[in-house]
Design a protein around this motif. Structure first.
Motif, mmCIF file in Angstrom:
data_model
loop_
_atom_site.group_PDB
_atom_site.id
_atom_site.type_symbol
_atom_site.label_atom_id
_atom_site.label_comp_id
_atom_site.label_asym_id
_atom_site.label_seq_id
_atom_site.Cartn_x
_atom_site.Cartn_y
_atom_site.Cartn_z
ATOM 1 N N GLN A 204 0.823 -1.200 0.000
ATOM 2 C CA GLN A 204 0.000 0.000 0.000
ATOM 3 C C GLN A 204 0.861 1.255 0.000
ATOM 4 O O GLN A 204 2.059 1.212 0.257
ATOM 5 N N ASN A 205 0.192 2.351 -0.292
ATOM 6 C CA ASN A 205 0.872 3.635 -0.252
ATOM 7 C C ASN A 205 1.258 3.959 1.186
ATOM 8 O O ASN A 205 0.573 3.558 2.124
ATOM 9 N N VAL A 206 2.341 4.692 1.340
ATOM 10 C CA VAL A 206 2.729 5.232 2.640
ATOM 11 C C VAL A 206 2.470 6.730 2.560
ATOM 12 O O VAL A 206 2.970 7.407 1.652
ATOM 13 N N ILE A 207 1.643 7.225 3.479
ATOM 14 C CA ILE A 207 1.240 8.630 3.445
ATOM 15 C C ILE A 207 1.715 9.315 4.713
ATOM 16 O O ILE A 207 1.419 8.865 5.824
ATOM 17 N N LEU A 208 2.480 10.387 4.540
ATOM 18 C CA LEU A 208 3.050 11.120 5.671
ATOM 19 C C LEU A 208 2.196 12.340 5.993
ATOM 20 O O LEU A 208 1.886 13.140 5.105
ATOM 21 N N ILE A 209 1.813 12.453 7.262
ATOM 22 C CA ILE A 209 1.058 13.613 7.728
ATOM 23 C C ILE A 209 1.819 14.247 8.888
ATOM 24 O O ILE A 209 2.691 13.608 9.479
#
Length: 173
Positions: A6-11
């Motif tokens: 899956q995508n890795v999303i940084l917040i």
């Protein structure tokens, strides 16, 4: 059955290191990297502060949501988001359902240092007290960051490779 990558999303807040970590993480994991703010600038041909000036924060947030939707359609990438992306419930739902979300947290003192020379952050440019602005933004958004995240990494005082290794371990790579 193999679980799909899956995508890795940084917040996280501005200055927490999302772009720096994202670029390096993408290299290490051999994935493409996208920064929502950069992609908005590329698509519109104008700077974010110009969008804020012309369309206000609401106009920018609409563009940000559309960009997030578009990027979530691309599999197996690393995404760095703008600090305020978690404000909208629609965005939080998109984040939660379209990737492994990593909250890069940081102390206000470190955020002040990291954003001190920046001239491209509209919410800071309008401020006479950057530390108070950052503190207020963090206070308003902290619960959203925490509730949205699959992993929380405190970046305060950590080296880039240490942060990358923590994320790599969590995503099983």
């Amino acid at each position: 059955m193999v679980k799909p990558v899956q995508n890795v999303i940084l917040i996280g807040p501005m200055g927490s290191g999302k772009t720096s970590v994202g670029r390096r993480l993408a290299c290490v994991l051999k994935r493409d990297f996208f920064d929502t703010d950069f992609e908005i600038v590329a698509r519109t041909g104008v700077a974010i502060d110009h969008i804020f000036d012309v369309e206000g924060e609401e106009g920018f947030r609409k563009r940000e949501t559309q960009m997030l939707k578009d990027l979530c359609e691309i599999p197996n990438i690393i995404i760095a988001t703008g600090g305020g992306i978690v404000i909208k419930e629609e965005n939080r739902n998109l984040l939660k359902h379209n990737g492994f979300v990593v909250y890069l947290s940081s102390s206000v003192e470190q955020l002040v240092k990291r954003t001190a020379k920046s001239k491209t952050r509209p919410l800071l440019e309008q401020s006479t007290n950057r530390e108070k602005t950052l503190r207020d933004l963090l206070t308003a958004r902290e619960d959203f960051y925490q509730d949205t995240a699959d992993l929380i990494v405190d970046t305060t005082g950590k080296k880039l490779y240490s942060i990358i290794n923590e994320i790599k371990k969590a995503v099983g790579q």
